[in-house]
Design a protein around this motif. Structure first.
Motif, short mmCIF file in Angstrom:
data_model
loop_
_atom_site.label_atom_id
_atom_site.label_comp_id
_atom_site.label_asym_id
_atom_site.label_seq_id
_atom_site.Cartn_x
_atom_site.Cartn_y
_atom_site.Cartn_z
N VAL A 189 -22.93 9.01 -40.15
CA VAL A 189 -21.62 9.32 -39.34
C VAL A 189 -21.05 7.90 -39.17
O VAL A 189 -19.94 7.66 -39.41
N PHE A 190 -22.01 7.01 -38.61
CA PHE A 190 -21.17 5.86 -38.02
C PHE A 190 -21.09 4.66 -39.13
O PHE A 190 -20.38 3.66 -39.05
N LEU A 191 -22.24 4.66 -40.08
CA LEU A 191 -22.10 3.66 -40.98
C LEU A 191 -21.12 3.93 -42.26
O LEU A 191 -20.89 3.26 -43.05
N VAL A 192 -21.04 5.39 -42.66
CA VAL A 192 -20.42 5.78 -43.82
C VAL A 192 -19.12 6.64 -43.42
O VAL A 192 -17.97 6.45 -44.16
N LEU A 193 -19.24 7.57 -42.67
CA LEU A 193 -18.13 8.64 -42.85
C LEU A 193 -16.93 8.02 -41.77
O LEU A 193 -15.91 8.05 -42.13
N ILE A 194 -17.43 7.41 -40.60
CA ILE A 194 -16.14 6.92 -39.84
C ILE A 194 -15.64 5.78 -40.26
O ILE A 194 -14.31 5.67 -40.34
N PRO A 195 -16.09 4.75 -40.96
CA PRO A 195 -15.58 3.61 -41.62
C PRO A 195 -14.48 4.26 -42.80
O PRO A 195 -13.45 3.78 -43.09
N ARG A 196 -15.06 5.36 -43.55
CA ARG A 196 -14.28 6.05 -44.63
C ARG A 196 -13.10 6.68 -43.89
O ARG A 196 -12.09 6.79 -44.68
N SER A 197 -13.10 7.29 -42.92
CA SER A 197 -12.07 7.89 -42.18
C SER A 197 -11.19 7.09 -41.29
O SER A 197 -10.41 7.78 -40.35
N LEU A 198 -11.39 5.94 -41.11
CA LEU A 198 -10.88 5.05 -39.91
C LEU A 198 -9.25 5.09 -40.05
O LEU A 198 -8.65 5.10 -39.03
N SER A 199 -8.75 5.06 -41.23
CA SER A 199 -7.31 5.23 -41.33
C SER A 199 -6.80 6.55 -40.65
O SER A 199 -5.76 6.51 -39.94
N GLY A 200 -7.27 7.61 -41.22
CA GLY A 200 -7.01 8.94 -40.14
C GLY A 200 -7.17 8.88 -38.89
O GLY A 200 -6.35 9.30 -38.09
N ILE A 201 -8.23 8.37 -38.56
CA ILE A 201 -8.62 8.40 -37.01
C ILE A 201 -7.39 7.57 -36.31
O ILE A 201 -6.75 8.07 -35.22
#
Length: 294
Positions: A189-201
Motif C-alpha cells: 500500500v505505502f510503497l507501491v499503491l499510494i505513489p501510483r495513485s498520488l495524482s488522484g489523491i
C-alpha cells in the motif's frame, strides 16, 4: 441512426456543452473583474495601516481585508490538515481492506454525507460548540477550531472518494507485483499503491481546498464575524472572505461599499488560485520525488 452519424452528433454535442460551460465561466469572471478591478488597491487590503506593520502583526487593520485573508488562509489550512489523515486512511481502508458488506455500508454512508447541505454541517458545528460551552468550559464557543472541524467533515467525502477511486483504478499487474516479490500488504500500500495513485489523491485534496475556501454557511454559524481581526488562537473568532462578501452584498449602504465586495470576490478567487497552485506544485514535487529519487 447510423453509428457514424451518432458518433458525429455526440462529438458536436460534447463540444457545444464544453463551449457553453467555458463561456459561462468566462462571462462570470469577466463581469466580476470589470466590476471590481477599480477597487483593487493596497487600501482595500490594509486600510490606513502601513502594509509592513500589518504583515508583521505590529498593527491591527481596521478598515481592510487583511484579517479576512489571514483568517481564510488559516481556516483552509487547518481544515485540510484535519481532513487529510482521516480521508486518506478511510479511502485506503475502503479500497484495500474492507469486506463487501462493510464497504457497501460505508459507501452508502459517505454518499449521504457528501449530499448533506453545508448549512446542516454548520448547525452541527454550532450545536457542538454549544455542547462544549455548557459541558466543559464557558470560554469555548464558536471559533476557528470548530469551523475547521465542521469544514473538515464537509470535505471528507471528496478526499475519501478520490483516494478510493485512485487506488482501485491501479492495474492488477502493478497491484500484485510487490506482493509476488514477498512484500507485505501494508508495504504494498505505502510503497507501491499510494505513489501510483498520488495524482488522484491530490486531485481530491485540491477539490477540498476549493470547497473550504468558498463555503459561507458553515463558517457563518461556527465562528466567522465581521470584525474580529487576525485570529490569535484556534479558540478565537475570525474573519473570512466568504463571510465578508456575504455581509457586504446583503448590507451595503452605498455603491462604493458594494465595489469593495466585488474586490473581495476577486481576492478570494486569486487566493483560491494560489492555494491550487501550491497544491499542484506539491503534487508534482511528490511525484518527482517518488518516481525519480536516486
Amino acid at each position: 441512426m447510423k453509428p457514424r452519424t451518432l458518433e458525429i452528433f455526440s462529438i458536436v454535442f460534447a463540444w457545444i456543452a464544453g463551449l457553453i460551460l467555458v463561456s459561462a465561466v468566462l462571462v462570470l469572471l469577466g463581469y466580476l473583474f470589470i466590476k471590481g478591478y477599480t477597487s483593487l488597491n493596497l487600501s482595500l487590503i490594509f486600510g490606513d495601516t502601513p502594509p509592513l506593520r500589518a504583515l508583521l502583526f505590529r498593527a491591527r487593520v481596521f478598515d481592510g481585508l487583511f484579517p479576512a485573508i489571514a483568517g481564510t488562509l488559516v481556516l483552509v489550512i487547518l481544515s485540510i490538515v484535519l481532513a487529510i489523515p482521516i480521508g486518506i486512511s478511510t479511502g485506503i481502508y475502503l479500497a484495500e481492506y474492507a469486506g463487501s458488506r462493510i464497504k457497501r455500508a460505508l459507501d452508502a454512508f459517505f454518499d449521504v454525507l457528501s449530499g448533506i447541505p453545508s448549512i446542516v454541517i454548520g448547525l452541527f458545528g454550532f450545536s457542538f460548540a454549544v455542547f462544549l460551552h455548557k459541558q466543559y468550559s464557558n470560554r469555548i464557543g464558536p471559533c476557528l477550531l470548530i469551523s475547521s472541524i465542521a469544514l473538515s467533515l464537509l470535505v471528507l467525502p471528496y478526499i475519501i472518494r478520490t483516494t478510493q477511486a485512485a487506488l482501485e483504478g491501479i492495474p492488477s499487474n502493478i497491484r500484485m507485483t510487490a506482493l509476488a516479490l514477498g512484500a507485505t500488504r501494508l508495504q504494498n500500500v505505502f510503497l507501491v499503491l499510494i505513489p501510483r495513485s498520488l495524482s488522484g489523491i491530490m486531485s481530491g485534496i485540491i477539490l477540498a481546498i476549493g470547497r473550504c475556501a468558498e463555503d459561507t454557511a458553515v463558517i457563518m454559524l461556527t465562528g466567522a464575524v465581521a470584525s474580529a481581526g487576525v485570529p490569535r488562537s484556534v479558540f478565537a473568532q475570525f474573519e473570512a472572505l466568504p463571510f465578508y462578501i456575504y455581509y457586504i452584498s446583503s448590507q451595503y449602504s452605498d455603491p462604493e461599499e458594494l465595489m469593495r465586495g466585488y474586490g473581495a470576490s476577486i481576492i478570494l478567487l486569486l487566493l483560491c488560485a494560489l492555494l491550487f497552485a501550491v497544491a499542484y506544485g506539491i503534487r508534482k514535487g511528490l511525484s518527482h520525488f517518488v518516481f525519480y529519487r536516486p
